[in-house]
Write a protein that holds these residues in place. Sequence first.
Motif, PDB file in Angstrom:
ATOM      1  N   ARG A   1      -6.215  -7.209  16.505  1.00 25.01           N
ATOM      2  CA  ARG A   1      -6.056  -7.436  17.947  1.00 25.01           C
ATOM      3  C   ARG A   1      -4.644  -7.834  18.341  1.00 25.01           C
ATOM      4  O   ARG A   1      -4.145  -7.415  19.390  1.00 25.01           O
ATOM      5  N   ARG A   2      -3.992  -8.658  17.529  1.00 27.69           N
ATOM      6  CA  ARG A   2      -2.681  -9.188  17.917  1.00 27.69           C
ATOM      7  C   ARG A   2      -1.525  -8.323  17.399  1.00 27.69           C
ATOM      8  O   ARG A   2      -0.514  -8.186  18.083  1.00 27.69           O
ATOM      9  N   LEU A   3      -1.655  -7.777  16.203  1.00 29.56           N
ATOM     10  CA  LEU A   3      -0.575  -6.968  15.637  1.00 29.56           C
ATOM     11  C   LEU A   3      -0.798  -5.476  15.834  1.00 29.56           C
ATOM     12  O   LEU A   3       0.093  -4.673  15.550  1.00 29.56           O
ATOM     13  N   GLY A   4      -1.994  -5.086  16.293  1.00 28.35           N
ATOM     14  CA  GLY A   4      -2.252  -3.678  16.567  1.00 28.35           C
ATOM     15  C   GLY A   4      -2.485  -2.826  15.340  1.00 28.35           C
ATOM     16  O   GLY A   4      -2.316  -1.606  15.382  1.00 28.35           O
ATOM     17  N   LYS A   5      -2.884  -3.452  14.238  1.00 31.22           N
ATOM     18  CA  LYS A   5      -3.068  -2.700  13.001  1.00 31.22           C
ATOM     19  C   LYS A   5      -4.498  -2.193  12.851  1.00 31.22           C
ATOM     20  O   LYS A   5      -5.453  -2.839  13.296  1.00 31.22           O
ATOM     21  N   THR A   6      -4.615  -1.045  12.208  1.00 30.83           N
ATOM     22  CA  THR A   6      -5.909  -0.606  11.703  1.00 30.83           C
ATOM     23  C   THR A   6      -6.037  -1.198  10.307  1.00 30.83           C
ATOM     24  O   THR A   6      -5.258  -0.863   9.405  1.00 30.83           O
ATOM     25  N   VAL A   7      -6.971  -2.121  10.153  1.00 25.40           N
ATOM     26  CA  VAL A   7      -7.124  -2.832   8.886  1.00 25.40           C
ATOM     27  C   VAL A   7      -8.119  -2.060   8.016  1.00 25.40           C
ATOM     28  O   VAL A   7      -9.276  -1.880   8.391  1.00 25.40           O
ATOM     29  N   VAL A   8      -7.640  -1.593   6.881  1.00 28.93           N
ATOM     30  CA  VAL A   8      -8.486  -0.875   5.927  1.00 28.93           C
ATOM     31  C   VAL A   8      -8.683  -1.765   4.711  1.00 28.93           C
ATOM     32  O   VAL A   8      -7.711  -2.233   4.108  1.00 28.93           O
ATOM     33  N   VAL A   9      -9.925  -1.999   4.368  1.00 34.22           N
ATOM     34  CA  VAL A   9     -10.232  -2.844   3.216  1.00 34.22           C
ATOM     35  C   VAL A   9     -10.100  -2.012   1.943  1.00 34.22           C
ATOM     36  O   VAL A   9     -10.783  -0.998   1.772  1.00 34.22           O
ATOM     37  N   ALA A  10      -9.192  -2.437   1.081  1.00 37.00           N
ATOM     38  CA  ALA A  10      -8.945  -1.727  -0.175  1.00 37.00           C
ATOM     39  C   ALA A  10      -9.413  -2.581  -1.344  1.00 37.00           C
ATOM     40  O   ALA A  10      -9.454  -3.810  -1.266  1.00 37.00           O
ATOM     41  N   LYS A  11      -9.744  -1.917  -2.431  1.00 39.86           N
ATOM     42  CA  LYS A  11     -10.122  -2.638  -3.644  1.00 39.86           C
ATOM     43  C   LYS A  11      -8.868  -3.040  -4.423  1.00 39.86           C
ATOM     44  O   LYS A  11      -7.789  -2.490  -4.216  1.00 39.86           O
ATOM     45  N   ASP A  12      -9.020  -3.992  -5.302  1.00 35.12           N
ATOM     46  CA  ASP A  12      -7.891  -4.536  -6.052  1.00 35.12           C
ATOM     47  C   ASP A  12      -7.552  -3.617  -7.221  1.00 35.12           C
ATOM     48  O   ASP A  12      -7.756  -3.941  -8.395  1.00 35.12           O
TER      49      ASP A  12
ATOM     50  N   GLU B   1     -13.461   4.140  -6.190  1.00 32.15           N
ATOM     51  CA  GLU B   1     -12.558   3.333  -7.006  1.00 32.15           C
ATOM     52  C   GLU B   1     -11.614   2.507  -6.141  1.00 32.15           C
ATOM     53  O   GLU B   1     -11.450   1.304  -6.350  1.00 32.15           O
ATOM     54  N   VAL B   2     -10.982   3.149  -5.148  1.00 30.78           N
ATOM     55  CA  VAL B   2     -10.010   2.422  -4.318  1.00 30.78           C
ATOM     56  C   VAL B   2     -10.634   1.912  -3.023  1.00 30.78           C
ATOM     57  O   VAL B   2     -10.132   0.972  -2.406  1.00 30.78           O
ATOM     58  N   ALA B   3     -11.714   2.546  -2.591  1.00 31.01           N
ATOM     59  CA  ALA B   3     -12.422   2.142  -1.372  1.00 31.01           C
ATOM     60  C   ALA B   3     -13.825   2.731  -1.441  1.00 31.01           C
ATOM     61  O   ALA B   3     -14.055   3.753  -2.099  1.00 31.01           O
ATOM     62  N   ASP B   4     -14.747   2.094  -0.755  1.00 28.20           N
ATOM     63  CA  ASP B   4     -16.132   2.561  -0.787  1.00 28.20           C
ATOM     64  C   ASP B   4     -16.379   3.696   0.194  1.00 28.20           C
ATOM     65  O   ASP B   4     -17.367   4.419   0.062  1.00 28.20           O
ATOM     66  N   SER B   5     -15.502   3.848   1.170  1.00 28.54           N
ATOM     67  CA  SER B   5     -15.724   4.799   2.255  1.00 28.54           C
ATOM     68  C   SER B   5     -14.666   5.891   2.242  1.00 28.54           C
ATOM     69  O   SER B   5     -13.468   5.607   2.153  1.00 28.54           O
ATOM     70  N   ILE B   6     -15.098   7.168   2.331  1.00 26.48           N
ATOM     71  CA  ILE B   6     -14.115   8.249   2.414  1.00 26.48           C
ATOM     72  C   ILE B   6     -13.349   8.163   3.729  1.00 26.48           C
ATOM     73  O   ILE B   6     -12.179   8.552   3.800  1.00 26.48           O
ATOM     74  N   ALA B   7     -13.980   7.634   4.767  1.00 31.30           N
ATOM     75  CA  ALA B   7     -13.290   7.486   6.051  1.00 31.30           C
ATOM     76  C   ALA B   7     -12.130   6.507   5.926  1.00 31.30           C
ATOM     77  O   ALA B   7     -11.088   6.685   6.567  1.00 31.30           O
ATOM     78  N   ASP B   8     -12.273   5.487   5.093  1.00 29.12           N
ATOM     79  CA  ASP B   8     -11.180   4.539   4.889  1.00 29.12           C
ATOM     80  C   ASP B   8     -10.006   5.205   4.166  1.00 29.12           C
ATOM     81  O   ASP B   8      -8.843   4.938   4.467  1.00 29.12           O
ATOM     82  N   ILE B   9     -10.309   6.058   3.198  1.00 29.37           N
ATOM     83  CA  ILE B   9      -9.245   6.773   2.493  1.00 29.37           C
ATOM     84  C   ILE B   9      -8.528   7.715   3.447  1.00 29.37           C
ATOM     85  O   ILE B   9      -7.288   7.800   3.460  1.00 29.37           O
ATOM     86  N   ASP B  10      -9.296   8.425   4.269  1.00 29.04           N
ATOM     87  CA  ASP B  10      -8.682   9.316   5.259  1.00 29.04           C
ATOM     88  C   ASP B  10      -7.825   8.539   6.246  1.00 29.04           C
ATOM     89  O   ASP B  10      -6.707   8.948   6.587  1.00 29.04           O
ATOM     90  N   GLU B  11      -8.346   7.420   6.712  1.00 29.65           N
ATOM     91  CA  GLU B  11      -7.599   6.588   7.666  1.00 29.65           C
ATOM     92  C   GLU B  11      -6.291   6.114   7.051  1.00 29.65           C
ATOM     93  O   GLU B  11      -5.238   6.112   7.700  1.00 29.65           O
TER      94      GLU B  11
END
Length: 775
Positions: A179-190, A363-373
């Motif tokens: 909301r404040r920085l305008g970022k799309t936050v994508v949750v990534a795995k470690d 492996e890097v994310a659970d969602s293909i939409a997150d990888i695309d994003e």
Amino acid sequence: MMAGIETVAVIGAGVMGAAIAAHIANAGTRVLLLDIVPDGATNRNALADGAVARMLKADPAPFMGRKAARLVETGNFEDNLGRLAEADWILEAVIERLDIKQALYAKIDAVRKPGSIVSSNTSTIPLATLVDGMPESFARDFLITHFFNPPRYMRLMELVTGPATRPDAAALVSDYCDRRLGKTVVVAKDTPSFIANRLGVYWLQKSVTEAVARGIPVEAADLLIGKPFGIPKTGVFGLLDLVGLDLMPHVNASLAAALPETDAFHDANRPLPVIETLIAEGYTGRKGRGGFYRLNRVGGAKVKEAVDLSTGAFAPARKPKLEAMSAAGRSPRKLMEHDSTEGRYAAEVMAATLAYAAGLAGEVADSIADIDEAMCLGYAWKEGPFALIDRIGPDWLADRLEAEGQTVPPILALARGRSFYRVENGRLEQLGLDGAYSPVSRPDGVLLLSDIKRATKPILKNGSAALWDIGDGVVCFEFTSKMNAMDDQIMALLGKTLRLVKQDYKALVIHNEGTSFSVGANLGLALFAANIAAWQQIEGLVALGQQTYQDLRNAPFPVVGAPSGMALGGGCEILLHCSAVQAHAETYMGLVEVGVGLIPGWGGCTEMLHRWQSFGKLPKGPMPAPAKVFEILSTATVAKSAAGAKELLFLRPEDGITMNRARLLADAKARALAMVEGYIPPEPRDYVLPGPAGLAAMDMAVQSFRKLGKATAYDEVVSGALAGILSGGDSDPIEVVGEKTLLKLERDRFAGLVRQPGTLARIETMLMTGKPLRN
């Protein structure tokens, strides 16, 4: 626990740390920027002070305005470390060395307040390694916030948490960044390099090694691995020049050390002597002498040159004509199937990259939409890898991998006979690792026009615009022309829209999801009409635009403009006539008509005069406001942010700014609904203007610029027409000038200029080169 994030400390005033601090200040948050004390420095804060000073001069600018810079307070580790106790969030952005980071964390932990959040901007070191040996209380408050460079402009932020990280800490930082920085936050795995860089570095390395191996020139490679796949025109080699060739060996070495031997990256990570030679000779990209491309002076002129990957020699860059691209048209699959060296190169690079992406699912994310994003926002791909596979064909890619004896990634096997994405009951769904489809979720408060368009049909539509119902009695008017250029079809549909909303709806929002809100009037149509001397058609469009914009401003319901990107010329003018504007922070507004030999003809001059007389902090009298507007319009000044647009009064003081582009439509809709009850359109405006004396003063100013070489002969002509409007023509300074008189002056001056050869030359040059003609 904290109620919110009100104060941030950034440790490390290097390129990334300083720019992150600047963007936090852009959000209106107080930020403390710390770095080491340089040896022998008289100013112990020299590194942080120097970083702020450089950013104030930088282009593109890390700060959205000078007001933001005043929110950054500088200091150093030795004298000011105790002030970290004031911070709700402490963000570490120091050198990528584990020993330095962990030593710093121990010092931070000794002074920070309980519950404060600590994060690292690392892109290479796993979170588990960073917190190894640290107290459990520290690990609970620790996470990774990986920003992309430059932080103000790149919308992606990868968020990585560990097993011990408090969920509420992650939620608080995620919400703030959203909301404040305008970022799309994508949750990534470690995992090594997280999402975007894991795939992006593989793609770049594969592209370069295959180009070297197959003898593909850099210009050809950038064309092939570019537009056909929805990748920016920088392609591969242009992108590497932008980020820096010298970073490539370090990033590759880090990935190679972190990834298992079975990872496909190792096959692509081959030694490249040409790059080693370029770096050794100072060719580190745009920040150095050049890179794969360079600008060289030949006979006094700048010539763009490209390196030969086999010899290392430079030669003039050329745009090759590639049969494979001509045959493929807009189809990436046809390009990959083309039986040529170029087609085989594109197929090898992109098939391998897309297969690698499919192998990363889970492996890097659970969602293909997150990888695309992540790839869309981190590397500016128009489509993510899974959306691109859908366009190429999952079966085609799987069959190719099998034919080559390669393993088909599990999720790609699941997509056979289907697709990665589908629309079901108007909702976008994605394929999961379990073979089932699930909705692509949006954060609370996000409303996308693209989602509305999947689920409904337009209320009104023609070739250049459409009207959509976005709920609660609010409709959205969308431009659909090329680059959202304004034309007679937009005006016609907007007229119909205003009549329809008056009858059946509560409010109107003007918004689209294009790269640009609108680049202004369709110059191609104007030039065509001028070339056949269709003067009445041109004058009719000017009159139609004026009347449509006046009807919009005087509508008995709220009209809220919701721009992002460029809003130039007529695209700026429509916003000037809205009841309110809710602008994305990265909105670039300006009335730039003088660059094509014209003046704002759809009420822009009139509206800007009103704003500077009403809101401008200027001396009293008839001259200051026209002089200020003349200065802004005659120089085609463009605001470089929504904050800058407020300073220039393209936006009013009460207009809103949304940091996150994905939240813009929802914010604009809420603004419109809040204005409905008791809404009263504005009264007609009257002006007191300086008349002939003011006209003479503005003409003298242009003549002085001409003598200094800052204005051309035709600038005098165009500026003279502009001054004739802003001065009120022949009006007496004690007379009140009505807006109808000013609008007629706009029409008359526009009609006079559009007939001039100098104006037609400027329009033609702009259409052919994209640059203004200085005639």
